[in-house]
Design a protein around this motif. Structure first.
Motif, PDB file in Angstrom:
ATOM      1  N   MET A   1     -16.513  22.765  -5.935  1.00 35.48           N
ATOM      2  CA  MET A   1     -16.662  21.281  -6.349  1.00 35.48           C
ATOM      3  C   MET A   1     -15.843  20.256  -4.841  1.00 35.48           C
ATOM      4  N   VAL A   2     -15.939  19.067  -5.598  1.00 33.02           N
ATOM      5  CA  VAL A   2     -14.664  17.803  -5.056  1.00 33.02           C
ATOM      6  C   VAL A   2     -13.797  17.837  -5.470  1.00 33.02           C
ATOM      7  N   GLY A   3     -12.734  17.121  -4.217  1.00 35.60           N
ATOM      8  CA  GLY A   3     -11.364  16.054  -4.926  1.00 35.60           C
ATOM      9  C   GLY A   3     -12.103  15.399  -5.885  1.00 35.60           C
ATOM     10  N   ILE A   4     -11.204  14.530  -6.548  1.00 36.38           N
ATOM     11  CA  ILE A   4     -11.081  13.435  -6.771  1.00 36.38           C
ATOM     12  C   ILE A   4      -9.513  13.229  -6.540  1.00 36.38           C
ATOM     13  N   ALA A   5      -9.488  11.559  -5.095  1.00 31.93           N
ATOM     14  CA  ALA A   5      -8.292  10.839  -4.631  1.00 31.93           C
ATOM     15  C   ALA A   5      -8.237   9.232  -4.861  1.00 31.93           C
ATOM     16  N   LYS A   6      -7.117   8.919  -5.292  1.00 29.99           N
ATOM     17  CA  LYS A   6      -6.585   7.807  -4.276  1.00 29.99           C
ATOM     18  C   LYS A   6      -6.059   7.617  -2.481  1.00 29.99           C
ATOM     19  N   VAL A   7      -6.273   7.298  -2.334  1.00 27.11           N
ATOM     20  CA  VAL A   7      -5.722   6.975  -0.833  1.00 27.11           C
ATOM     21  C   VAL A   7      -5.717   5.400   0.138  1.00 27.11           C
ATOM     22  N   ALA A   8      -4.420   4.497   0.290  1.00 25.55           N
ATOM     23  CA  ALA A   8      -4.947   3.978   1.117  1.00 25.55           C
ATOM     24  C   ALA A   8      -4.837   3.651   2.540  1.00 25.55           C
ATOM     25  N   ILE A   9      -5.917   3.125   2.950  1.00 22.42           N
ATOM     26  CA  ILE A   9      -6.477   3.165   4.089  1.00 22.42           C
ATOM     27  C   ILE A   9      -6.348   1.157   4.718  1.00 22.42           C
ATOM     28  N   ARG A  10      -5.455   1.025   5.568  1.00 21.63           N
ATOM     29  CA  ARG A  10      -5.901  -0.260   5.933  1.00 21.63           C
ATOM     30  C   ARG A  10      -5.625  -1.650   4.975  1.00 21.63           C
ATOM     31  N   GLU A  11      -4.922  -1.017   4.192  1.00 20.91           N
ATOM     32  CA  GLU A  11      -3.931  -2.405   3.455  1.00 20.91           C
ATOM     33  C   GLU A  11      -5.173  -2.044   2.298  1.00 20.91           C
ATOM     34  N   ARG A  12      -6.111  -0.869   2.499  1.00 20.97           N
ATOM     35  CA  ARG A  12      -6.992  -1.317   0.434  1.00 20.97           C
ATOM     36  C   ARG A  12      -6.592   0.094   0.733  1.00 20.97           C
ATOM     37  N   GLU A  13      -6.856   0.591  -1.330  1.00 19.04           N
ATOM     38  CA  GLU A  13      -6.678   1.014  -2.006  1.00 19.04           C
ATOM     39  C   GLU A  13      -8.566   1.873  -1.566  1.00 19.04           C
ATOM     40  N   TYR A  14      -8.467   3.257  -1.621  1.00 16.79           N
ATOM     41  CA  TYR A  14      -9.647   3.425  -2.358  1.00 16.79           C
ATOM     42  C   TYR A  14      -9.793   4.797  -3.315  1.00 16.79           C
ATOM     43  N   LEU A  15     -11.019   5.036  -3.939  1.00 21.20           N
ATOM     44  CA  LEU A  15     -11.036   6.225  -4.309  1.00 21.20           C
ATOM     45  C   LEU A  15     -12.058   6.992  -4.050  1.00 21.20           C
ATOM     46  N   ALA A  16     -11.623   8.687  -3.922  1.00 16.99           N
ATOM     47  CA  ALA A  16     -12.614   9.641  -2.533  1.00 16.99           C
ATOM     48  C   ALA A  16     -12.755  10.318  -3.454  1.00 16.99           C
ATOM     49  N   THR A  17     -13.642  11.220  -2.405  1.00 15.64           N
ATOM     50  CA  THR A  17     -13.831  12.666  -2.645  1.00 15.64           C
ATOM     51  C   THR A  17     -14.184  13.044  -1.766  1.00 15.64           C
ATOM     52  N   LEU A  18     -13.391  14.211  -2.760  1.00 18.44           N
ATOM     53  CA  LEU A  18     -12.592  15.427  -0.956  1.00 18.44           C
ATOM     54  C   LEU A  18     -13.573  16.488  -0.868  1.00 18.44           C
TER      55      LEU A  18
ATOM     56  N   MET B   1       1.135  -1.041   0.207  1.00 17.08           N
ATOM     57  CA  MET B   1       0.222  -0.204   0.148  1.00 17.08           C
ATOM     58  C   MET B   1       1.176   1.555   0.045  1.00 17.08           C
ATOM     59  N   LYS B   2       1.502   1.325   0.481  1.00 19.06           N
ATOM     60  CA  LYS B   2       2.999   2.405   0.944  1.00 19.06           C
ATOM     61  C   LYS B   2       3.416   2.880  -0.991  1.00 19.06           C
ATOM     62  N   GLY B   3       4.098   1.573  -1.658  1.00 17.26           N
ATOM     63  CA  GLY B   3       4.404   1.961  -2.742  1.00 17.26           C
ATOM     64  C   GLY B   3       3.410   2.127  -4.369  1.00 17.26           C
ATOM     65  N   ILE B   4       1.705   2.150  -3.743  1.00 17.81           N
ATOM     66  CA  ILE B   4       0.941   2.654  -3.827  1.00 17.81           C
ATOM     67  C   ILE B   4       0.395   4.159  -3.357  1.00 17.81           C
ATOM     68  N   THR B   5       0.425   4.007  -2.322  1.00 22.65           N
ATOM     69  CA  THR B   5       0.048   5.976  -2.364  1.00 22.65           C
ATOM     70  C   THR B   5       0.413   6.585  -0.836  1.00 22.65           C
ATOM     71  N   GLY B   6       1.542   5.842  -0.090  1.00 20.34           N
ATOM     72  CA  GLY B   6       2.930   6.433   0.681  1.00 20.34           C
ATOM     73  C   GLY B   6       2.188   6.801   2.065  1.00 20.34           C
ATOM     74  N   GLY B   7       0.037   6.554   2.167  1.00 18.70           N
ATOM     75  CA  GLY B   7      -0.266   7.723   3.090  1.00 18.70           C
ATOM     76  C   GLY B   7      -0.886   9.030   2.933  1.00 18.70           C
ATOM     77  N   ILE B   8      -0.342   9.437   1.380  1.00 11.75           N
ATOM     78  CA  ILE B   8      -1.270  10.156   0.567  1.00 11.75           C
ATOM     79  C   ILE B   8      -2.234   9.989   0.390  1.00 11.75           C
ATOM     80  N   VAL B   9      -4.003  11.389   0.739  1.00 11.80           N
ATOM     81  CA  VAL B   9      -4.284  11.040   0.493  1.00 11.80           C
ATOM     82  C   VAL B   9      -4.355  12.057  -1.392  1.00 11.80           C
ATOM     83  N   ASP B  10      -4.840  11.625  -2.063  1.00  9.71           N
ATOM     84  CA  ASP B  10      -3.836  12.285  -3.320  1.00  9.71           C
ATOM     85  C   ASP B  10      -4.889  12.847  -4.086  1.00  9.71           C
ATOM     86  N   VAL B  11      -5.237  13.782  -4.651  1.00 11.44           N
ATOM     87  CA  VAL B  11      -6.523  14.554  -5.114  1.00 11.44           C
ATOM     88  C   VAL B  11      -5.436  14.739  -6.452  1.00 11.44           C
ATOM     89  N   VAL B  12      -6.672  14.305  -7.755  1.00 13.18           N
ATOM     90  CA  VAL B  12      -5.612  14.392  -8.923  1.00 13.18           C
ATOM     91  C   VAL B  12      -6.849  14.704  -9.633  1.00 13.18           C
TER      92      VAL B  12
END
Length: 260
Positions: free
Chosen positions: A135-152, A83-94
């Motif tokens: 507007m809302v931000g579209i982000a990717k984030v990993a929480i508890r060993e799982r990656e999620y698509l998310a909105t902010l 999971m760290k290799g995917i998002t590294g604890g970041i809520v990455d707004v793309v």
């Protein structure tokens, strides 16, 4: 509130350290399974299928099924590293999109994102920007060993993150009953829209309450007092069969009655 995860929001070249907090809690009546003779709690043990022996938590590993009854085993640290290799604890707004573009069927769970002290100003800038643009931000984030698509999104002075289902997790609504070719008469449509108009209103969260929970709590209080629970009278169904009769009756019943 205690944070359940710590990380950072990243948008552009800005990084905002934040904590993640559950925005909701379930208040459904909680029932435990008990033995009827003495009301002793029923507990479940984790046992191995091979021999029925109980397995302590420290000896349980996670297996990803690659074929029927064939597994690849991962340790918790390995999954965390993935999971760290995917998002590294970041809520990455793309991306930022209009709020109305997202079908609510995608939303999974809601969380508050609150800034750490070092990120308050940047957090408030992002919050104000979301509010101003609507507007809302579209982000990717990993929480508890799982990656999620998310909105902010901004709501009442805080950023709310809503985890989402991935597009391929949304089922297609194929139902044979909806494929029938039926004629809808103008009068029927007019009646239906009148019912909708009669019950139209604004949503006030404080006007709604869980009657089933209140009923269970009231019944529990009665039992504590040693009284007998009596079922309330429930009106019988009217038995109206004709659709137009039902629509007309509904229009009359809803006149002057706005939804809370």
């Amino acid at each position: 509130m205690r944070s359940i995860w710590k990380g950072a929001i990243s948008f552009g070249l800005v990084t905002i350290p934040v904590g993640l907090y559950s925005a909701t809690e379930s208040k459904r009546p909680s029932f435990r399974q008990l033995r009827d003779s003495d009301h002793s709690r029923i507990r479940y043990k984790k046992v191995a299928e091979a021999d029925g022996e109980e397995v302590p938590n420290e000896n349980i590993v996670k297996g990803y099924e690659v074929d029927k009854e064939r597994y690849v085993v991962f340790t918790s640290s390995e999954l965390q590293d993935i999971m760290k290799g995917i998002t590294g604890g970041i809520v990455d707004v793309v991306q930022f999109v209009d709020r109305d573009e997202i079908d609510p069927i995608y939303f999974r769970s809601s969380y508050y994102l609150a800034p750490e002290k070092t990120g308050v100003k940047a957090y408030r800038i992002l919050l104000a920007g979301l509010e101003e643009r609507g507007m809302v931000g579209i982000a990717k984030v990993a929480i508890r060993e799982r990656e999620y698509l998310a909105t902010l999104r901004a709501e009442e002075g805080v950023i709310i993150m809503e985890t989402m289902y991935w597009p391929d997790e949304i089922r297609e609504p194929h139902f044979e009953s909806l494929e029938e070719d039926l004629e809808i008469r103008e009068e029927e449509m007019a009646m239906a829209t009148m019912i909708i108009d009669n019950l139209a209103g604004t949503f006030d969260p404080s006007a709604w309450n869980d009657e089933s929970r209140e009923a269970v709590e009231a019944a529990a209080a009665i039992k504590i007092e040693g009284e007998e629970i009596v079922a309330p009278d429930v009106p019988e169904a009217t038995g109206v069969v004709d659709l137009m009769d039902a629509l007309r009756a509904s229009v009359e019943a809803t006149k002057g009655k706005k939804a809370v």
